[in-house]
Design an enzyme around this catalytic site. Structure first.
Site, mmCIF file in Angstrom:
data_model
loop_
_atom_site.group_PDB
_atom_site.id
_atom_site.type_symbol
_atom_site.label_atom_id
_atom_site.label_comp_id
_atom_site.label_asym_id
_atom_site.label_seq_id
_atom_site.Cartn_x
_atom_site.Cartn_y
_atom_site.Cartn_z
ATOM 1 N N GLU A 168 108.448 37.988 -59.444
ATOM 2 C CA GLU A 168 109.628 38.310 -58.636
ATOM 3 C C GLU A 168 109.897 37.318 -57.507
ATOM 4 O OE1 GLU A 168 109.439 42.280 -57.149
ATOM 5 O OE2 GLU A 168 109.043 43.158 -59.093
ATOM 6 N N GLU A 172 106.670 45.474 -65.502
ATOM 7 C CA GLU A 172 106.400 46.555 -64.542
ATOM 8 C C GLU A 172 107.483 47.598 -64.678
ATOM 9 O OE1 GLU A 172 105.858 45.675 -60.342
ATOM 10 O OE2 GLU A 172 104.833 43.801 -60.850
HETATM 11 C C1 BG6 Z 1 107.107 45.300 -57.621
HETATM 12 C C2 BG6 Z 1 105.885 44.477 -57.279
HETATM 13 O O1 BG6 Z 1 108.219 44.747 -57.032
HETATM 14 O O2 BG6 Z 1 107.127 46.621 -57.155
HETATM 15 C C3 BG6 Z 1 104.608 45.282 -57.137
HETATM 16 O O3 BG6 Z 1 105.725 43.462 -58.222
HETATM 17 C C4 BG6 Z 1 104.902 46.508 -56.306
HETATM 18 O O4 BG6 Z 1 103.630 44.470 -56.569
HETATM 19 C C5 BG6 Z 1 105.919 47.353 -57.060
HETATM 20 O O5 BG6 Z 1 103.789 47.229 -55.939
HETATM 21 C C6 BG6 Z 1 106.251 48.654 -56.358
HETATM 22 O O6 BG6 Z 1 106.699 48.377 -55.060
HETATM 23 P P1 BG6 Z 1 106.063 49.101 -53.812
HETATM 24 O O7 BG6 Z 1 106.612 48.394 -52.640
HETATM 25 O O8 BG6 Z 1 106.515 50.516 -53.914
HETATM 26 O O9 BG6 Z 1 104.581 48.964 -53.973
#
Ligand code: BG6
Length: 468
Positions: free
Chosen positions: A167, A374
């Site tokens: 990202e 993800e």
């Molecule tokens: C993604 C990232 O954008 O979102 C992760 O690659 C991150 O590292 C995930 O943990 C969820 O975001 P957050 O801020 O809720 O942990």
């Protein structure tokens, strides 16, 4: 036969990132990353002043964690390598103990028939490089390419899927625009310059990988949140298009097409933000387009042109009352969907946004291998008196997203795998540890892993290679 079968060889896995799970930040010669320094210098900016120092202690518990992946039916695992564990100063001498850690982990994954899909940079810039200007310094791109090549040479016999960056758009947005993540500046010229140096580093790393002819694939992981206009007005439509250009197309166009999007380029040029770009770098970017795209998807955005001020704020406590604000004066403001389903952290649940992204990636280059690198939901999971963790909400979330992935595959998108975020409840950046994402609940006192209901549910799907 399940009602919705996935293609043969589909990857069923989960995703993690080094800083969020490893812990052992001061151990075995690891250097500081800018996140370690940020948490130390600004503890108040992290929910409950948490740190990544211990995280899930994966550095010491990795054998058990590989076993948990097996229990969850994984045939793939997305993870990142900590640059400061391999090169404590960001460049120069390698740390043999850091190399040995990943060496053992990759061996164990291969023995367990779990294919590693490895990201080289998941936001943990070595602090030594941050002190020299971080991504604003053109030399960081070369240091990144050297680090990447060291990883290819050390692990490329076992790792056949590499991604350069996780990202880049959102990490720079948070680093240089919202100032919620390190280097925590409000500096537009620096943001654009840093994006250029990341893209330079990306193309150099791809070139180095190809020169080694290791027979694997290299890609880029993007969080291409679909941006919808807040209303049907022409102004909001233009605002959504602009937000999409700056956040999404500025990265996916060079990665896949080898060129920058005209609208974002023109805007940066008009505002005097465009860095000087050497022909050699532009040519490399054009030549070294990626083999696959990783799509991270959590929630959509709605852009309004009514952005009279610049203001940013995130709900990082999971308290629904806490307002989320994202507005860049004169450009666009993100607003809430009045009809949306929202999590406690104010992230909208909207699986159709993932369908749109997958079809969009497919339209860029039909047949392009796509991985959902993800996707998941942050919840306040709790252990019930009988010792179980009932996360039916997560099961429903993942099922709904798998349904649209299945539909995208039927409609021609070459989606090859799904990595749920995340294997373990982990250090959720500025949200600390309250926001839980894992298939496994991590007890913050004992660090014991407890499988949530979703873990067994996912294993069944993975074993059947489909959804009923
Ligand atoms: C993604 C990232 O954008 O979102 C992760 O690659 C991150 O590292 C995930 O943990 C969820 O975001 P957050 O801020 O809720 O942990």
């Amino acid at each position: 036969m399940p009602k919705r079968s996935f293609p043969e060889g589909f990857i069923w896995g989960s995703a993690t990132a080094a800083l969020q799970i490893e812990g052992a930040t001061q151990e075995d010669g690891r250097g500081d990353s800018h996140w370690d320094a940020f948490c130390r210098e600004h503890p108040e900016r992290i929910y409950e002043r948490e740190t990544p120092d211990i995280a899930c202690d994966h550095y010491h518990r990795w054998t058990e964690d590989v076993q948990h992946m097996r229990e969850c039916g994984h045939n793939g695992y997305r993870m990142s390598i900590a640059w400061p564990r391999i090169l404590p100063d960001g460049r120069g001498a390698m740390n043999p103990k850091g190399l040995a850690f990943y060496d053992r982990l990759f061996d164990a994954l291969c023995t367990a028939d779990i294919q590693p899909n490895v990201t080289l940079y998941h936001w943990d810039l070595p602090q030594a490089l941050a002190l020299e200007g971080g991504w604003e310094n053109p030399d960081t791109a070369m240091a990144f390419a050297d680090y990447a090549e060291s990883c290819f040479r050390a692990f490329g016999d076992r790792v056949k899927h590499w991604s350069t960056f996780n990202e880049p758009g959102w990490s720079l947005l948070n680093g240089y625009v919202t100032a919620l993540h390190p280097p925590a500046k409000h500096d537009y010229p620096a943001a654009v310059l840093a994006s250029w140096n990341m893209l330079r580093g990306h193309a150099m790393a791809v070139e180095r990988y190809r020169a080694l002819r290791q027979g694997g694939a290299i890609g880029l992981v993007l969080n291409m949140s679909t941006v919808y206009p807040a209303t049907d007005s022409a102004e909001d439509l233009a605002a959504a298009n602009l937000a999409d250009g700056l956040l999404n197309r500025w990265f996916i166009d060079p990665a896949l097409l080898g060129r920058f999007p005209k609208d974002a380029w023109n805007l940066y040029e008009r505002c005097g933000l465009l860095p000087v770009m050497a022909t050699e770098d532009l040519e490399r970017l054009q030549r070294e387009t990626v083999d696959f795209i990783g799509v991270n998807y959590y929630n959509p955005h709605y852009a309004s042109a009514n952005a009279p001020t610049t203001v940013f704020g995130l709900n990082n406590s999971g308290n629904q009352e806490e307002a989320c604000q994202f507005s860049i004066e004169g450009l666009f403001k993100f607003v809430k969907n009045p009809n949306g389903r929202y999590t406690d952290w104010a992230w909208e649940i909207f699986p159709e946004g993932l369908y749109a992204l997958l079809m969009r990636a497919h339209a860029y280059r039909p047949g392009l291998p796509i991985y959902v690198t993800e996707n998941g939901i942050g919840l306040k999971d709790e252990i019930l008196p009988d010792g179980t963790v009932d996360d039916q909400v997560r099961i429903d979330f993942v099922r709904e997203h798998l349904e649209v992935i299945h539909r995208a595959i039927q409609d021609g998108a070459n989606v090859r795998g799904y990595y749920m975020w995340s294997l373990l409840d982990n250090f959720s950046w500025i949200n600390g540890f309250k926001k839980r994402y894992g298939f496994f609940y991590v007890d913050r006192t004992t660090l014991k892993r407890i499988p949530k209901c979703s873990a067994a549910w996912f294993r069944d799907i993975a074993q059947k290679n489909g959804l009923d």
